[in-house]
Design an enzyme around this catalytic site. Structure first.
Site, PDB file in Angstrom:
ATOM      1  N   ASP A  65      -8.222  -0.820   6.900  1.00  0.00           N
ATOM      2  CA  ASP A  65      -9.142  -0.817   5.586  1.00  0.00           C
ATOM      3  C   ASP A  65     -10.118  -1.655   5.779  1.00  0.00           C
ATOM      4  OD1 ASP A  65      -7.633  -3.426   6.141  1.00  0.00           O
ATOM      5  OD2 ASP A  65      -5.944  -2.869   4.984  1.00  0.00           O
TER       6      ASP A  65
ATOM      7  N   ASP B 162       3.491  -9.015  -2.150  1.00  0.00           N
ATOM      8  CA  ASP B 162       4.038  -7.876  -2.984  1.00  0.00           C
ATOM      9  C   ASP B 162       4.403  -6.399  -2.588  1.00  0.00           C
ATOM     10  OD1 ASP B 162       1.548  -6.648  -2.306  1.00  0.00           O
ATOM     11  OD2 ASP B 162       0.426  -6.928  -4.296  1.00  0.00           O
TER      12      ASP B 162
ATOM     13  N   HIS C 284       2.509  -4.526  -0.334  1.00  0.00           N
ATOM     14  CA  HIS C 284       1.485  -3.841   0.181  1.00  0.00           C
ATOM     15  C   HIS C 284       1.472  -3.677   1.776  1.00  0.00           C
ATOM     16  CE1 HIS C 284      -1.441  -7.140  -0.032  1.00  0.00           C
ATOM     17  NE2 HIS C 284      -1.662  -6.784   0.942  1.00  0.00           N
TER      18      HIS C 284
ATOM     19  N   GLU D  30      -1.700  -1.265  -2.936  1.00  0.00           N
ATOM     20  CA  GLU D  30      -1.026  -1.880  -3.894  1.00  0.00           C
ATOM     21  C   GLU D  30       0.296  -1.310  -4.348  1.00  0.00           C
ATOM     22  OE1 GLU D  30      -1.757  -5.050  -3.309  1.00  0.00           O
ATOM     23  OE2 GLU D  30      -3.877  -5.578  -3.878  1.00  0.00           O
TER      24      GLU D  30
END
Length: 260
Positions: free
Chosen positions: A67, A136, A138, A143
């Site tokens: 990314d 979370d 990811h 996400e």
């Protein structure tokens, strides 16, 4: 999915490096998927040590970053291309032109994403993909509620992720709101996935990844559907798992010839 509970990040990094070294000893032109963040750093440290002390070579290798932030200028210290240069590529003998990252400065982001997918395919796909996991759940910057079949695309970061990453910037408001990330479908095409997580703050995400339902609320849970995933964790990040004794027993009794 193989879950290996280890003493800490250094042991996890060494074990991951074993798998990566085995790839490049057998296939010098292999393709490595590169992650950033804190979790992969012990892997890069160990690979750099093996290059310097044992001659492990990456001259024919290719690398693809997971990314990149959107809008950071070339050379920005927190650009993931720059982070990977500091933490890995300038410490080994890989050709910088063979290390690729999504283009977060492109005028046409959609076209740049399609080109990145094509470049991975042209390289023959990723042999070993390094992953961390967010608090979370990811992976990459996919996400919660990301499509489980998604491809490389632009994503908006959650405020939790932006706060988690603020430690890398001078101020929280400097963390970009948008990123370009490989999709979950893209990640799932890697032949072997190595996910590393340490620390109690990752325990909830690790439990959801390993033992929870496959759900877009925990994007990493899609890895349960992959045929070759190795999850390297410490006791703290394993703290919410229900089957820790089974995972320890399985690892302790694994045939040595099987490898990761």
């Amino acid at each position: 999915m193989e879950v290996v509970i280890l003493s800490g990040k250094e042991e996890a990094g060494a074990l991951a490096a074993d798998a990566i070294e085995a790839l490049f000893r057998a296939k010098p032109d292999g393709v490595l998927g590169l992650a950033t963040g804190s979790s992969p750093l012990p892997i890069y440290d160990e690979l750099a040590r093996r290059h310097q002390e044992q001659g492990l070579s990456f001259t024919r290798a290719q690398g693809f970053a997971l990314d990149e932030y959107v809008g950071l200028v070339s050379g920005h210290p927190q650009s993931y291309r720059e982070v990977l240069r500091r933490e890995f590529t300038e410490r080994v003998d890989i050709d910088p032109d063979r290390v690729h990252a999504p283009d977060g400065t492109a005028t046409d982001i959609g076209q740049a994403c399609a080109a990145y997918e094509a470049a991975i395919k042209a390289a023959g796909g990723v042999d070993v993909q390094i992953l961390g996991i967010g608090t979370d759940g990811h992976i990459g910057f996919n996400e919660p509620v990301s499509s489980l079949a998604s491809r490389t695309r632009i994503k908006t970061l959650t405020e939790q992720t932006r706060q988690d990453n603020a430690r890398f910037f001078d101020a929280a408001e400097e963390v970009p709101h948008h990123v370009v990330t490989q999709g979950l479908g893209t990640i799932m095409e890697a032949r072997h996935i190595l996910l590393i997580a340490t620390g109690a703050q990752k325990a909830g995400a690790v439990q959801a990844l390993v033992e929870g339902p496959v759900s877009a609320l925990c994007p990493a849970s899609v890895l349960q559907l992959h045929p070759h995933v190795t999850v390297l964790i410490d006791s703290a990040s394993a703290g919410q798992l229900k089957l820790t004794e089974y995972y320890r027993h399985t690892w302790a009794n694994k045939p040595h010839w099987q490898g990761l």
